[in-house]
Design a protein around this motif. Structure first.
Motif, PDB file in Angstrom:
ATOM      1  N   PHE A  44       0.972  -1.278  -0.078  1.00 40.95           N
ATOM      2  CA  PHE A  44       0.070   0.106   0.014  1.00 40.95           C
ATOM      3  C   PHE A  44       0.680   1.331   0.154  1.00 40.95           C
ATOM      4  CE2 PHE A  44      -3.135  -2.939   1.957  1.00 40.95           C
ATOM      5  CZ  PHE A  44      -4.078  -2.804   0.876  1.00 40.95           C
ATOM      6  N   GLY A  45       2.128   1.322   0.618  1.00 41.17           N
ATOM      7  CA  GLY A  45       2.996   2.504   0.532  1.00 41.17           C
ATOM      8  C   GLY A  45       3.697   2.739  -0.521  1.00 41.17           C
ATOM      9  N   LYS A  46       3.433   1.602  -1.585  1.00 36.94           N
ATOM     10  CA  LYS A  46       4.575   1.639  -2.655  1.00 36.94           C
ATOM     11  C   LYS A  46       4.457   3.079  -3.432  1.00 36.94           C
ATOM     12  CE  LYS A  46       6.090  -1.260  -6.523  1.00 36.94           C
ATOM     13  NZ  LYS A  46       5.456  -2.399  -7.115  1.00 36.94           N
ATOM     14  N   GLY A  47       3.226   3.627  -3.590  1.00 39.00           N
ATOM     15  CA  GLY A  47       3.111   4.760  -4.237  1.00 39.00           C
ATOM     16  C   GLY A  47       3.361   5.989  -3.329  1.00 39.00           C
ATOM     17  N   VAL A  48       3.172   5.973  -2.148  1.00 45.07           N
ATOM     18  CA  VAL A  48       3.212   6.804  -1.080  1.00 45.07           C
ATOM     19  C   VAL A  48       4.853   6.892  -0.820  1.00 45.07           C
ATOM     20  CG1 VAL A  48       2.896   7.677   1.246  1.00 45.07           C
ATOM     21  CG2 VAL A  48       1.020   6.964  -0.303  1.00 45.07           C
ATOM     22  N   TRP A  52       7.542   9.790  -1.831  1.00 46.97           N
ATOM     23  CA  TRP A  52       8.038  10.331  -0.820  1.00 46.97           C
ATOM     24  C   TRP A  52       9.430  10.189  -0.816  1.00 46.97           C
ATOM     25  CZ3 TRP A  52      11.234   8.072   3.410  1.00 46.97           C
ATOM     26  CH2 TRP A  52      11.449   8.814   4.235  1.00 46.97           C
ATOM     27  N   LEU A  53       9.962   9.087  -1.191  1.00 46.74           N
ATOM     28  CA  LEU A  53      11.440   8.668  -1.638  1.00 46.74           C
ATOM     29  C   LEU A  53      12.112   9.388  -2.527  1.00 46.74           C
ATOM     30  CD1 LEU A  53      13.973   7.262  -0.225  1.00 46.74           C
ATOM     31  CD2 LEU A  53      13.333   5.070  -1.895  1.00 46.74           C
ATOM     32  N   SER A  54      11.045   9.512  -3.577  1.00 45.13           N
ATOM     33  CA  SER A  54      11.523  10.294  -4.969  1.00 45.13           C
ATOM     34  C   SER A  54      11.601  11.771  -4.673  1.00 45.13           C
ATOM     35  CB  SER A  54      10.391  10.090  -5.837  1.00 45.13           C
ATOM     36  OG  SER A  54      10.707  11.040  -7.034  1.00 45.13           O
ATOM     37  N   ASP A  55      10.606  12.435  -3.663  1.00 44.57           N
ATOM     38  CA  ASP A  55      10.785  13.746  -3.413  1.00 44.57           C
ATOM     39  C   ASP A  55      12.023  13.994  -2.560  1.00 44.57           C
ATOM     40  OD1 ASP A  55       8.435  14.328  -4.864  1.00 44.57           O
ATOM     41  OD2 ASP A  55       7.040  14.213  -2.896  1.00 44.57           O
ATOM     42  N   LEU A  56      12.249  13.170  -1.739  1.00 48.89           N
ATOM     43  CA  LEU A  56      13.520  13.072  -0.740  1.00 48.89           C
ATOM     44  C   LEU A  56      14.656  13.232  -1.597  1.00 48.89           C
ATOM     45  CD1 LEU A  56      14.331  13.191   2.082  1.00 48.89           C
ATOM     46  CD2 LEU A  56      14.590  10.725   1.855  1.00 48.89           C
ATOM     47  N   LEU A  57      14.781  12.331  -2.523  1.00 45.60           N
ATOM     48  CA  LEU A  57      16.028  12.142  -3.542  1.00 45.60           C
ATOM     49  C   LEU A  57      16.136  13.281  -4.310  1.00 45.60           C
ATOM     50  CD1 LEU A  57      16.061   8.478  -4.433  1.00 45.60           C
ATOM     51  CD2 LEU A  57      17.636   9.699  -2.759  1.00 45.60           C
ATOM     52  N   ASP A  58      15.103  13.792  -4.882  1.00 45.68           N
ATOM     53  CA  ASP A  58      14.943  15.061  -5.729  1.00 45.68           C
ATOM     54  C   ASP A  58      15.344  16.283  -4.872  1.00 45.68           C
ATOM     55  OD1 ASP A  58      14.171  13.776  -7.978  1.00 45.68           O
ATOM     56  OD2 ASP A  58      11.903  14.235  -7.763  1.00 45.68           O
ATOM     57  N   ASN A  59      14.788  16.338  -3.633  1.00 48.42           N
ATOM     58  CA  ASN A  59      15.418  17.806  -3.008  1.00 48.42           C
ATOM     59  C   ASN A  59      16.788  17.225  -2.729  1.00 48.42           C
ATOM     60  OD1 ASN A  59      12.870  18.738  -2.727  1.00 48.42           O
ATOM     61  ND2 ASN A  59      12.143  17.619  -0.719  1.00 48.42           N
ATOM     62  N   ARG A  60      17.174  16.082  -2.130  1.00 47.22           N
ATOM     63  CA  ARG A  60      18.840  16.043  -2.174  1.00 47.22           C
ATOM     64  C   ARG A  60      19.572  16.358  -3.258  1.00 47.22           C
ATOM     65  NH1 ARG A  60      22.661  16.428   1.454  1.00 47.22           N
ATOM     66  NH2 ARG A  60      24.339  15.001   1.162  1.00 47.22           N
ATOM     67  N   LYS A  61      19.102  15.799  -4.469  1.00 49.74           N
ATOM     68  CA  LYS A  61      19.700  16.310  -5.643  1.00 49.74           C
ATOM     69  C   LYS A  61      19.860  17.640  -5.715  1.00 49.74           C
ATOM     70  CE  LYS A  61      19.267  15.111 -10.778  1.00 49.74           C
ATOM     71  NZ  LYS A  61      18.300  14.644 -11.503  1.00 49.74           N
ATOM     72  N   GLN A  62      18.570  18.225  -5.744  1.00 47.10           N
ATOM     73  CA  GLN A  62      18.741  19.833  -5.863  1.00 47.10           C
ATOM     74  C   GLN A  62      19.675  20.481  -4.938  1.00 47.10           C
ATOM     75  OE1 GLN A  62      17.367  21.564  -8.191  1.00 47.10           O
ATOM     76  NE2 GLN A  62      16.541  19.928  -9.293  1.00 47.10           N
TER      77      GLN A  62
END
Length: 188
Positions: A44-48, A52-62
């Protein structure tokens, strides 16, 4: 469901303190329950979680990219400041060389001026020395002349005194008085 309830109830029951041992009961240790909870979270948390992980990694990348960009800008500013500092250093070194060269030429000029001044002073001292020697020679010559004249006069007076008698002496005096009288009449 009874297992889930039992697991929560079993959490309230702790073994007595001081006892330590391995629990080999699979249902009591809940590895099955833990695997079910983890599976549900993943399903169930795959999308969330992925979002969330993608946003975290994008923020970290930025943040990393911003840090790199800032570092590059700072590097460019530092390189520019370094080039300015090198240009100032070259300018200062050139000025120092000019000061050194002009200092050496000034030293040479002062040295030549000092040598010329010393030669002039020596020349003046030589002239003063020659003038002093000439003055002393002239004074010595005058003293010798005076002594010779005095000795000649004394010799002449001695000769006159030995040759003159009273009568000749009186005639010379009266002739001189006559001459003085005639000179006095002419001047009056």
């Amino acid at each position: 469901m009874k297992n889930v309830t039992d697991s929560f109830l079993s959490l309230g029951h702790w073994p007595a303190a001081g006892s330590f041992g391995f629990n080999t009961d699979i249902l009591a240790t809940n590895p099955i329950n833990l695997s079910v909870v983890i599976g549900v979270l993943i399903f169930f948390g795959k999308g969330v979680c992925a979002s969330w992980l993608s946003d975290l990694l994008d923020n970290r990348k930025q943040r990393i990219l911003n840090t790199i960009r800032n570092s590059e800008e700072l590097r460019g500013v530092a390189i520019e400041q370094l080039e300015k500092a090198r240009a100032r250093l070259r300018k200062v070194e050139m000025e120092a060389d000019q000061f050194r060269v002009s200092g050496y030429s000034e030293i040479e000029r002062e040295k030549l001026n000092l040598i010329n001044s010393t030669y002039k002073t020596l020349e003046q001292l030589e002239n003063y020395k020659n003038e002093s020697i000439q003055f002393e020679q002239q004074r010595a010559i005058n003293q010798v002349r005076q002594r010779v004249f005095q000795q000649a006069l004394q010799g002449a007076l001695g000769t006159l005194n030995s040759c003159l008698n009273n009568e000749l002496h009186l005639r010379t005096i009266s002739a001189n008085i006559g001459m003085f009288g005639a000179i006095k009449e002419i001047t009056d």
